[in-house]
Design an enzyme around this catalytic site. Structure first.
Site, PDB file in Angstrom:
ATOM      1  N   HIS A   1      50.448  72.303  77.525  1.00  0.00           N
ATOM      2  CA  HIS A   1      49.029  72.485  77.850  1.00  0.00           C
ATOM      3  C   HIS A   1      48.116  72.207  76.660  1.00  0.00           C
ATOM      4  O   HIS A   1      47.129  71.487  76.761  1.00  0.00           O
ATOM      5  CB  HIS A   1      48.774  73.907  78.385  1.00  0.00           C
ATOM      6  CG  HIS A   1      47.335  74.176  78.702  1.00  0.00           C
ATOM      7  ND1 HIS A   1      46.431  74.571  77.728  1.00  0.00           N
ATOM      8  CD2 HIS A   1      46.635  74.078  79.851  1.00  0.00           C
ATOM      9  CE1 HIS A   1      45.231  74.702  78.288  1.00  0.00           C
ATOM     10  NE2 HIS A   1      45.327  74.414  79.574  1.00  0.00           N
TER      11      HIS A   1
ATOM     12  N   GLU B   1      39.585  69.974  71.500  1.00  0.00           N
ATOM     13  CA  GLU B   1      38.403  70.100  72.362  1.00  0.00           C
ATOM     14  C   GLU B   1      37.355  71.021  71.747  1.00  0.00           C
ATOM     15  O   GLU B   1      36.166  70.836  71.958  1.00  0.00           O
ATOM     16  CB  GLU B   1      38.821  70.617  73.749  1.00  0.00           C
ATOM     17  CG  GLU B   1      37.655  70.693  74.743  1.00  0.00           C
ATOM     18  CD  GLU B   1      38.054  71.088  76.145  1.00  0.00           C
ATOM     19  OE1 GLU B   1      39.211  71.508  76.338  1.00  0.00           O
ATOM     20  OE2 GLU B   1      37.211  70.980  77.050  1.00  0.00           O
TER      21      GLU B   1
ATOM     22  N   HIS C   1      40.730  64.707  75.232  1.00  0.00           N
ATOM     23  CA  HIS C   1      39.520  65.116  74.497  1.00  0.00           C
ATOM     24  C   HIS C   1      39.451  64.558  73.073  1.00  0.00           C
ATOM     25  O   HIS C   1      38.655  63.674  72.819  1.00  0.00           O
ATOM     26  CB  HIS C   1      39.313  66.647  74.468  1.00  0.00           C
ATOM     27  CG  HIS C   1      39.275  67.287  75.815  1.00  0.00           C
ATOM     28  ND1 HIS C   1      38.393  66.885  76.788  1.00  0.00           N
ATOM     29  CD2 HIS C   1      40.031  68.280  76.378  1.00  0.00           C
ATOM     30  CE1 HIS C   1      38.595  67.619  77.879  1.00  0.00           C
ATOM     31  NE2 HIS C   1      39.588  68.462  77.663  1.00  0.00           N
TER      32      HIS C   1
ATOM     33  N   ASP D   1      38.352  65.564  84.888  1.00  0.00           N
ATOM     34  CA  ASP D   1      38.633  66.877  84.313  1.00  0.00           C
ATOM     35  C   ASP D   1      38.269  68.037  85.239  1.00  0.00           C
ATOM     36  O   ASP D   1      38.985  68.321  86.184  1.00  0.00           O
ATOM     37  CB  ASP D   1      37.942  66.975  82.942  1.00  0.00           C
ATOM     38  CG  ASP D   1      38.471  68.111  82.076  1.00  0.00           C
ATOM     39  OD1 ASP D   1      39.266  68.917  82.569  1.00  0.00           O
ATOM     40  OD2 ASP D   1      38.080  68.208  80.896  1.00  0.00           O
TER      41      ASP D   1
HETATM   42 ZN    ZN Z   1      41.729  69.532  81.076  1.00  0.00          ZN
END
Ligand code: ZN
Length: 412
Positions: free
Chosen positions: A198, A228, A262, A313
């Site tokens: 993740h 991010e 990202h 997203d």
């Molecule tokens: Zn995402």
């Protein structure tokens, strides 16, 4: 066999007139000259690739746009996202994904990379079939005729109870689920599988090493969120003494089949690591703007030689043309110049870069390519009167998804 005779063809090689496209067996069989036009006012193009989606997050649209008195940022948004994730079961996730995918296809996306992380019951115990939710999402894509790469997400650490249903007890259990999902998907022509630690927040160094190794051995795509948020960078430095993309390099996660989602806060050294390893970066500008993530270093990434992809997203906006426009206009605001990326670079993000990120064939209007196509209405107000050579730019800078009037996936 279906033969399409549009007014124009548009793909990475440019615009062509007077062509017929022959479809057979889910693929393009031939592209050749045509004396006649049967689809007047239509340009055919390859469908766009959405390399990063969380379908269920579409349920949050509108609900999270109220100004609160406390700190309102990515982290407070995440609390509301967790509440939305808490109510999902195999039926509701299927219905939510179907609704999202129907709209994605209408918008001109013909493939989606679904970064799927809600796996287990809310208390963290497994469903009878441990991949029940992932399969329900894949079946939603099949029902809507959308090609899907299910990026089965690995989550190790639950910092809050809401994350329990994302977690597997150990990396072996996670990899066994990936194996089982690949076997389940093997005879489903629209479904493929990838792996996805993740983020550097959610998994340890050891999980990164093992999942990276598994992806190399199997040749599966590997996706990971990284860079991010500034807080994520600081936490990673505190835990590992490395920035997130440095950690992905140190654990051999970066590579030709890897996509970093990202990279908003990637510094110069991280950008060089991405470029040297052939890693793709997936930008999700409408979501990154919505969440207040920051300005991605798009110009520097491209200058370093990094290939881009795009993703919807959080699925607040479902419009590939808007994503591409935002990629470029964000880069212009940062650079305080015009035309920062070449048009071909922008289009490649929605076609070649996205397809490469999901392990799919190159989207082209040529024999052998998949028959994943969109029909563009040349009478649309954004395109009417535009010269052939300006069509792609007019689509991106003046157009929106309403110019897409039909889609084909696998010829259907
Ligand atoms: Zn995402």
């Amino acid at each position: 066999v279906t033969v399409l005779r549009p007014e124009l063809l548009l793909d990475a090689s440019g615009v062509r007139r007077g062509c017929a496209v022959e479809l057979a067996g889910g693929a393009i069989r031939a592209v050749g000259p045509s004396e006649t036009v049967e689809l007047a006012g239509i340009a055919l193009a390859p469908g766009f690739v959405n390399a990063h989606s969380h379908a269920f997050q579409r349920a949050l649209r509108g609900r999270v746009e109220r100004r609160e008195t406390q700190a309102d940022d990515f982290w407070s948004w995440r609390q509301q996202m967790y509440a939305a994730a808490a109510r999902l079961d195999p039926e509701t996730i299927h219905e939510d994904a179907r609704s999202c995918y129907r709209q994605l296809r209408r918008a001109g996306y013909t493939s989606v990379g679904e970064f799927h992380y809600v796996h287990h019951r809310p208390d963290g115990t497994s469903y009878d079939d441990a991949n029940a939710l992932a399969q329900a999402v894949c079946e939603a894509a099949e029902a809507e005729g959308l090609r899907i790469c299910l990026l089965l997400t690995a989550y190790e650490r639950a910092a809050v109870p809401a994350q329990r249903r994302f977690c597997d007890p150990d990396v072996e259990t996670y990899l066994a689920r990936a194996e089982a999902l690949r076997a389940w998907a093997a005879d489903r022509p629209l479904v493929t599988v990838g792996v996805a630690p993740h983020s550097v927040r959610a998994v340890s160094r050891e999980w990164l090493v093992q999942i990276g190794r598994y992806a190399r051995v199997t040749g599966l795509p590997l996706h990971v969120h990284a860079g991010e948020q500034q807080q994520e960078v600081a936490e990673c430095q505190a835990e590992h003494g490395l920035r997130p993309i440095e950690l992905l390099a140190a654990t051999e996660v970066l590579g030709e089949r890897t996509t970093v989602v990202h990279a908003t806060h990637a510094d110069a050294r991280e950008r060089d690591l991405l470029a040297a390893s052939g890693t793709t970066v997936c930008l999700c500008p409408t979501t990154e703007g919505n969440l207040g993530d920051g300005w991605p270093p798009t110009e520097q990434l491209v200058a370093a030689g990094v290939a881009l992809a795009i993703g919807s997203d959080s699925n607040v906006r479902l419009d590939p043309l808007e994503e591409l426009r935002e990629v470029e206009t964000c880069a212009r605001r940062v650079a305080q110049r015009r035309n920062v990326l070449a048009q071909a670079t922008l289009l490649a993000a929605a076609w070649d870069g996205g397809a490469h990120a999901l392990g799919l064939p190159r989207p082209r209007l040529e024999a052998g390519a998949p028959a994943d196509l969109i029909a563009i209405d040349l009478a649309h107000h954004a395109l009417h009167g535009v010269a052939d050579e300006d069509l792609a730019a007019a689509l991106i800078f003046a157009g929106d998804a309403s110019a897409v009037v039909r889609t084909w996936v696998g010829g259907a």
